[in-house]
Write a protein that holds these residues in place. Structure first.
Motif, mmCIF file in Angstrom:
data_model
loop_
_atom_site.group_PDB
_atom_site.id
_atom_site.type_symbol
_atom_site.label_atom_id
_atom_site.label_comp_id
_atom_site.label_asym_id
_atom_site.label_seq_id
_atom_site.Cartn_x
_atom_site.Cartn_y
_atom_site.Cartn_z
ATOM 1 N N TYR A 90 23.788 41.008 36.544
ATOM 2 C CA TYR A 90 23.164 40.214 35.643
ATOM 3 C C TYR A 90 22.212 39.097 35.996
ATOM 4 O O TYR A 90 21.051 38.884 35.482
ATOM 5 N N LEU A 91 22.722 38.528 37.221
ATOM 6 C CA LEU A 91 21.754 37.436 37.464
ATOM 7 C C LEU A 91 20.859 37.784 38.830
ATOM 8 O O LEU A 91 20.268 37.152 39.543
ATOM 9 N N HIS A 92 20.996 39.121 39.246
ATOM 10 C CA HIS A 92 20.236 39.820 40.353
ATOM 11 C C HIS A 92 20.674 39.073 41.706
ATOM 12 O O HIS A 92 19.709 38.527 42.382
ATOM 13 N N GLN A 93 21.953 39.014 42.037
ATOM 14 C CA GLN A 93 22.336 38.344 43.117
ATOM 15 C C GLN A 93 23.118 39.426 43.713
ATOM 16 O O GLN A 93 23.819 40.207 43.308
ATOM 17 N N GLU A 94 22.919 39.208 45.294
ATOM 18 C CA GLU A 94 23.612 40.293 46.152
ATOM 19 C C GLU A 94 25.124 39.889 46.245
ATOM 20 O O GLU A 94 25.801 40.901 46.343
ATOM 21 N N LYS A 95 25.401 38.660 46.466
ATOM 22 C CA LYS A 95 26.589 38.241 46.653
ATOM 23 C C LYS A 95 26.651 36.750 46.034
ATOM 24 O O LYS A 95 25.682 36.018 45.730
ATOM 25 N N VAL A 96 28.082 36.375 45.679
ATOM 26 C CA VAL A 96 28.358 35.087 45.122
ATOM 27 C C VAL A 96 29.285 34.358 46.030
ATOM 28 O O VAL A 96 30.030 35.034 46.628
ATOM 29 N N ILE A 97 29.325 33.125 45.595
ATOM 30 C CA ILE A 97 30.316 32.182 46.202
ATOM 31 C C ILE A 97 31.633 32.424 45.229
ATOM 32 O O ILE A 97 31.468 32.022 44.130
ATOM 33 N N LEU A 98 32.834 32.527 45.686
ATOM 34 C CA LEU A 98 33.987 32.593 44.837
ATOM 35 C C LEU A 98 34.916 31.337 45.086
ATOM 36 O O LEU A 98 35.198 31.096 46.460
ATOM 37 N N ILE A 99 35.278 30.656 44.067
ATOM 38 C CA ILE A 99 35.936 29.752 44.242
ATOM 39 C C ILE A 99 37.321 29.617 43.239
ATOM 40 O O ILE A 99 37.004 29.661 42.301
ATOM 41 N N GLY A 100 38.423 29.382 43.906
ATOM 42 C CA GLY A 100 39.457 29.488 43.205
ATOM 43 C C GLY A 100 40.238 28.220 43.183
ATOM 44 O O GLY A 100 40.170 27.419 44.163
ATOM 45 N N HIS A 101 40.802 27.716 42.077
ATOM 46 C CA HIS A 101 41.616 26.245 41.980
ATOM 47 C C HIS A 101 43.041 26.761 41.515
ATOM 48 O O HIS A 101 43.399 27.386 40.438
ATOM 49 N N SER A 102 44.089 26.234 42.341
ATOM 50 C CA SER A 102 45.238 26.204 42.054
ATOM 51 C C SER A 102 45.787 27.527 41.590
ATOM 52 O O SER A 102 45.560 28.445 42.919
ATOM 53 N N TYR A 103 46.446 28.010 40.928
ATOM 54 C CA TYR A 103 46.658 29.207 40.418
ATOM 55 C C TYR A 103 45.726 30.286 40.502
ATOM 56 O O TYR A 103 45.728 31.386 40.979
ATOM 57 N N GLY A 104 44.414 29.971 40.420
ATOM 58 C CA GLY A 104 43.254 30.610 40.379
ATOM 59 C C GLY A 104 43.087 31.152 42.152
ATOM 60 O O GLY A 104 42.364 32.177 42.179
ATOM 61 N N THR A 105 43.492 30.111 42.859
ATOM 62 C CA THR A 105 43.588 30.816 44.209
ATOM 63 C C THR A 105 44.237 31.688 44.746
ATOM 64 O O THR A 105 44.069 32.925 45.547
ATOM 65 N N TYR A 106 45.534 32.294 43.838
ATOM 66 C CA TYR A 106 46.177 33.252 43.891
ATOM 67 C C TYR A 106 45.245 34.705 43.841
ATOM 68 O O TYR A 106 45.572 35.529 44.523
ATOM 69 N N ILE A 107 44.789 34.616 42.518
ATOM 70 C CA ILE A 107 44.087 35.627 42.373
ATOM 71 C C ILE A 107 42.545 35.764 43.160
ATOM 72 O O ILE A 107 42.378 36.918 43.485
ATOM 73 N N ALA A 108 42.025 34.732 43.461
ATOM 74 C CA ALA A 108 40.629 34.898 44.142
ATOM 75 C C ALA A 108 41.005 35.025 45.358
ATOM 76 O O ALA A 108 40.180 35.806 46.181
ATOM 77 N N THR A 109 42.187 34.431 46.173
ATOM 78 C CA THR A 109 42.218 35.158 47.664
ATOM 79 C C THR A 109 42.321 36.677 47.765
ATOM 80 O O THR A 109 41.955 37.347 48.765
ATOM 81 N N MET A 110 43.268 37.079 46.743
ATOM 82 C CA MET A 110 43.268 38.654 46.774
ATOM 83 C C MET A 110 41.997 39.306 46.401
ATOM 84 O O MET A 110 41.585 40.647 47.555
ATOM 85 N N ALA A 111 40.984 38.915 45.739
ATOM 86 C CA ALA A 111 39.895 39.347 45.392
ATOM 87 C C ALA A 111 39.183 39.425 46.579
ATOM 88 O O ALA A 111 38.277 40.394 46.980
ATOM 89 N N ALA A 112 39.089 38.149 47.414
ATOM 90 C CA ALA A 112 37.978 38.270 48.574
ATOM 91 C C ALA A 112 38.506 39.087 49.516
ATOM 92 O O ALA A 112 37.760 39.670 50.429
ATOM 93 N N SER A 113 39.900 39.408 49.520
ATOM 94 C CA SER A 113 40.427 40.176 50.703
ATOM 95 C C SER A 113 40.099 41.731 50.404
ATOM 96 O O SER A 113 39.969 42.524 51.249
ATOM 97 N N GLU A 114 40.232 41.933 49.145
ATOM 98 C CA GLU A 114 40.243 43.506 48.525
ATOM 99 C C GLU A 114 38.630 43.859 48.384
ATOM 100 O O GLU A 114 38.184 44.785 48.758
ATOM 101 N N ARG A 115 37.596 42.846 48.169
ATOM 102 C CA ARG A 115 36.133 43.240 47.924
ATOM 103 C C ARG A 115 35.365 42.099 48.753
ATOM 104 O O ARG A 115 34.558 41.613 48.199
ATOM 105 N N PRO A 116 35.400 42.102 49.957
ATOM 106 C CA PRO A 116 34.791 40.702 50.694
ATOM 107 C C PRO A 116 33.330 41.258 50.554
ATOM 108 O O PRO A 116 32.435 40.217 50.827
ATOM 109 N N ASP A 117 32.743 42.496 50.457
ATOM 110 C CA ASP A 117 31.406 42.904 50.333
ATOM 111 C C ASP A 117 30.465 42.069 49.000
ATOM 112 O O ASP A 117 29.447 42.058 48.947
ATOM 113 N N LEU A 118 31.411 41.771 48.007
ATOM 114 C CA LEU A 118 31.236 41.079 46.873
ATOM 115 C C LEU A 118 30.649 39.622 47.088
ATOM 116 O O LEU A 118 30.105 38.905 46.095
#
Length: 302
Positions: A90-118
């Motif tokens: 949608y924003l025509h970006q190859e990659k984005v910066i991912l930031i998790g906060h608190s419980y959000g880090t639980y989700i974001a850490t897994m996403a970063a490990s699973e799909r680091p290409d994003l």
């Protein structure tokens, strides 16, 4: 927007859509930051495009009559990955910066490990780590401050919880962490929510009801899942730059134990631990100017 057969409420703000994109993953669980976050990200919006979303079954993404009892962290990870792919297109970006906060880090850490290409990088704010070690560290810090303040009754009660916390049956009662400055020191997040619900433009009365219904019904189950399955046992490698940004006084997630986790993470990229000296669980909000400067210095080319 629609992802994985569900509708997620998304807020995208910024001064220039060509700026680097940041996706924030909220904590709680079920505690969207959309109701109040605008006043804390005004500086960031000058240099970054900021994406917030309400997770499946949370806040504006909660649908009355729908059963979310089977939604797990894995569900949230797949939603985040699908959302990331949509935002990048949608924003025509190859990659984005991912930031998790608190419980959000639980989700974001897994996403970063699973799909680091994003992702260009992963930033964990109030990063979850080994849950029992984190809770025990916070317990001992809270007891120490209670004793310093002459609150012997509180100190004795908190000390009595050590065995149950060690066994994973309990966590440090959050009202004590708040009382002794280990939740927030320079903001009042509860007052921010109330003002956002009453006077903000992002949430109406029905959205506020969704927020509280979702929290009451589904928060405890997601917390239990995270406590029983520490992120340290799930993710041992992230092959992109990783930054843990912690408040010195954070008792919700221990800075000491988070740093220990960072030091064990595999991967040949940057590993940086950043400690904000005047804040607790919300360094990005409590010290927003300092956080903005750190984001610019870390992610913007001179």
């Amino acid at each position: 927007m629609k992802v994985n057969h569900t509708s997620l409420s998304v807020m995208i703000r910024g001064n220039d859509k060509d700026n680097p994109v940041v996706i924030f993953v909220h904590g709680g669980p079920c505690n969207s930051e959309i109701p109040y976050i605008r006043k804390y990200q005004d500086l960031l919006e000058e240099k970054f495009t900021i994406v917030h979303y309400d997770q499946r079954g949370s806040g504006k993404s909660y649908q009355f009559g729908r059963d979310y009892s089977k939604v797990s962290a894995k569900t949230h990870v797949q939603d985040l990955i699908a959302l990331t792919e949509y935002v990048e297109e949608y924003l025509h970006q190859e990659k984005v910066i991912l930031i998790g906060h608190s419980y959000g880090t639980y989700i974001a850490t897994m996403a970063a490990s699973e799909r680091p290409d994003l992702y260009q990088a992963y930033v964990g704010i109030g990063q979850m780590s080994d849950t029992i070690s984190s809770e025990l560290d916070s317990l001992h810090r809270c007891i120490e401050v209670a004793k310093e303040k002459g609150e012997e009754k509180d100190a004795t009660y908190l000390a009595s919880l050590a065995e149950d916390i060690q066994s994973g049956e309990k966590i440090v009662p959050r009202q004590y962490l708040r009382k002794y400055g280990f939740a927030a020191r320079k903001i009042d997040e509860n007052k921010d929510y109330v003002k956002g619900f009453l006077f903000g433009t992002e949430y109406n009365l029905l959205d506020t009801i969704r927020f509280y219904v979702a929290s009451i019904q589904y928060q405890d189950g997601l917390i239990k899942e995270a406590l029983e399955n520490p992120i340290t046992e799930i993710v041992q490698d992230i092959p992109i730059p990783v930054y843990f940004v912690m408040g010195k006084y954070d008792g919700m997630t221990s800075p000491k134990v988070a740093e220990e986790y960072l030091n064990t993470l595999g991967g040949e990229s940057i590993r940086q631990f950043v400690l904000f000296e005047e804040s607790a669980h919300y360094p990005q909000l409590e010290e927003k100017k300092k956080f903005f400067k750190w984001m610019c210095a870390t992610f913007l080319e001179e």
